[in-house]
Write a protein that holds these residues in place. Sequence first.
Motif, mmCIF file in Angstrom:
data_model
loop_
_atom_site.group_PDB
_atom_site.id
_atom_site.type_symbol
_atom_site.label_atom_id
_atom_site.label_comp_id
_atom_site.label_asym_id
_atom_site.label_seq_id
_atom_site.Cartn_x
_atom_site.Cartn_y
_atom_site.Cartn_z
ATOM 1 N N GLU A 225 55.336 -35.233 85.387
ATOM 2 C CA GLU A 225 56.188 -35.796 84.335
ATOM 3 C C GLU A 225 57.420 -36.466 84.939
ATOM 4 O O GLU A 225 58.525 -36.422 84.371
ATOM 5 C CB GLU A 225 56.576 -34.731 83.317
ATOM 6 N N TYR A 226 57.215 -37.141 86.074
ATOM 7 C CA TYR A 226 58.334 -37.842 86.704
ATOM 8 C C TYR A 226 58.676 -39.073 85.856
ATOM 9 O O TYR A 226 57.791 -39.817 85.428
ATOM 10 C CB TYR A 226 57.980 -38.274 88.133
ATOM 11 N N PRO A 227 59.966 -39.311 85.597
ATOM 12 C CA PRO A 227 60.374 -40.411 84.708
ATOM 13 C C PRO A 227 59.806 -41.763 85.128
ATOM 14 O O PRO A 227 59.944 -42.178 86.274
ATOM 15 C CB PRO A 227 61.905 -40.398 84.830
ATOM 16 N N GLY A 228 59.179 -42.429 84.188
ATOM 17 C CA GLY A 228 58.694 -43.786 84.391
ATOM 18 C C GLY A 228 57.309 -43.906 84.987
ATOM 19 O O GLY A 228 56.698 -44.986 84.915
ATOM 20 N N ALA A 229 56.773 -42.845 85.580
ATOM 21 C CA ALA A 229 55.488 -42.947 86.279
ATOM 22 C C ALA A 229 54.341 -43.212 85.302
ATOM 23 O O ALA A 229 53.516 -44.120 85.513
ATOM 24 C CB ALA A 229 55.220 -41.685 87.084
ATOM 25 N N ARG A 230 54.265 -42.438 84.235
ATOM 26 C CA ARG A 230 53.180 -42.601 83.270
ATOM 27 C C ARG A 230 53.250 -43.975 82.607
ATOM 28 O O ARG A 230 52.236 -44.671 82.477
ATOM 29 C CB ARG A 230 53.258 -41.504 82.212
ATOM 30 N N LYS A 231 54.446 -44.386 82.197
ATOM 31 C CA LYS A 231 54.621 -45.680 81.527
ATOM 32 C C LYS A 231 54.232 -46.829 82.458
ATOM 33 O O LYS A 231 53.603 -47.803 82.027
ATOM 34 C CB LYS A 231 56.061 -45.856 81.067
ATOM 35 N N ALA A 232 54.602 -46.725 83.734
ATOM 36 C CA ALA A 232 54.268 -47.788 84.687
ATOM 37 C C ALA A 232 52.759 -47.949 84.812
ATOM 38 O O ALA A 232 52.243 -49.080 84.839
ATOM 39 C CB ALA A 232 54.895 -47.487 86.047
ATOM 40 N N LEU A 233 52.033 -46.832 84.880
ATOM 41 C CA LEU A 233 50.581 -46.905 84.990
ATOM 42 C C LEU A 233 49.957 -47.527 83.742
ATOM 43 O O LEU A 233 49.085 -48.398 83.834
ATOM 44 C CB LEU A 233 50.009 -45.510 85.213
ATOM 45 N N TYR A 234 50.401 -47.090 82.578
ATOM 46 C CA TYR A 234 49.851 -47.630 81.341
ATOM 47 C C TYR A 234 50.179 -49.118 81.201
ATOM 48 O O TYR A 234 49.323 -49.931 80.835
ATOM 49 C CB TYR A 234 50.397 -46.859 80.139
ATOM 50 N N ASP A 235 51.427 -49.478 81.485
ATOM 51 C CA ASP A 235 51.840 -50.878 81.323
ATOM 52 C C ASP A 235 51.073 -51.796 82.279
ATOM 53 O O ASP A 235 50.665 -52.901 81.899
ATOM 54 C CB ASP A 235 53.341 -51.019 81.566
ATOM 55 N N LYS A 236 50.882 -51.355 83.503
ATOM 56 C CA LYS A 236 50.158 -52.172 84.485
ATOM 57 C C LYS A 236 48.690 -52.301 84.099
ATOM 58 O O LYS A 236 48.104 -53.383 84.198
ATOM 59 C CB LYS A 236 50.292 -51.536 85.866
ATOM 60 N N PHE A 237 48.092 -51.212 83.657
ATOM 61 C CA PHE A 237 46.679 -51.269 83.247
ATOM 62 C C PHE A 237 46.507 -52.196 82.052
ATOM 63 O O PHE A 237 45.510 -52.931 81.962
ATOM 64 C CB PHE A 237 46.163 -49.872 82.911
ATOM 65 N N ASP A 238 47.459 -52.170 81.131
ATOM 66 C CA ASP A 238 47.367 -53.005 79.931
ATOM 67 C C ASP A 238 47.306 -54.495 80.270
ATOM 68 O O ASP A 238 46.747 -55.284 79.499
ATOM 69 C CB ASP A 238 48.558 -52.755 79.006
ATOM 70 N N LEU A 239 47.847 -54.878 81.424
ATOM 71 C CA LEU A 239 47.850 -56.290 81.807
ATOM 72 C C LEU A 239 46.459 -56.785 82.193
ATOM 73 O O LEU A 239 46.191 -57.982 82.136
ATOM 74 C CB LEU A 239 48.807 -56.522 82.984
#
Length: 203
Positions: free
Chosen positions: A80-94
């Motif tokens: 649950e490190y800040p920003g890690a989950r969001k970065a993965l989801y955002d990059k995959f969404d591209l």
Amino acid sequence: HVSDHGDAGIKEVLLAGSCENLFYDSQIDSCRAEWLMEMIDKTRHPALYYDHMVASFMKAADARDVEQQSGMLARLARREYPGARKALYDKFDLQEFNETWLMGRDIIEFDGIPGLLQVAEVLGKRILNDPDFWEDNVLLDMAQGAIDPIEAESVLRSAAAENPNIKAYVDHVVAQSGCLFSTKSDLPRMPEEPPPMPLEEFL
């Protein structure tokens, strides 16, 4: 070296290595995400490297770099490190790569069924918008160690009844592979990866 001296003398190399895959030969070398994370965890200021990885991930353009960074960010996401989950989801969404297992496998492995549904929705949207895109069930089979295939198929088919993107994904994968998940006996055996280099031998 890192266990005894921290990152003294190798900070810049380690920062670069955390975001760039320095494989000599990707057909011989295995992914070093776990090995690098173990090394970074032993430095005196690991958050410096974690933040650098999270901040630079969206800019990664080489598939080999993305594979390594994705594996490292997935490990941070589990913590649950800040920003890690969001970065993965955002990059995959591209959807910048043809290899859907890039990030897709890691997202499913650390986020389970919610990750599977997001991956299916993103890929289903791509299927609807790109007539040349092709996807089989390899990604789902790669994730079988993290999710129960019977439960996962039930969830996907239920979601497909209400979500047109997920329906497109389910229908397309079944059309290409004949099923969503291969049985375990049907799965090809992956060659065993060589063990990572012991940390004490690094540098």
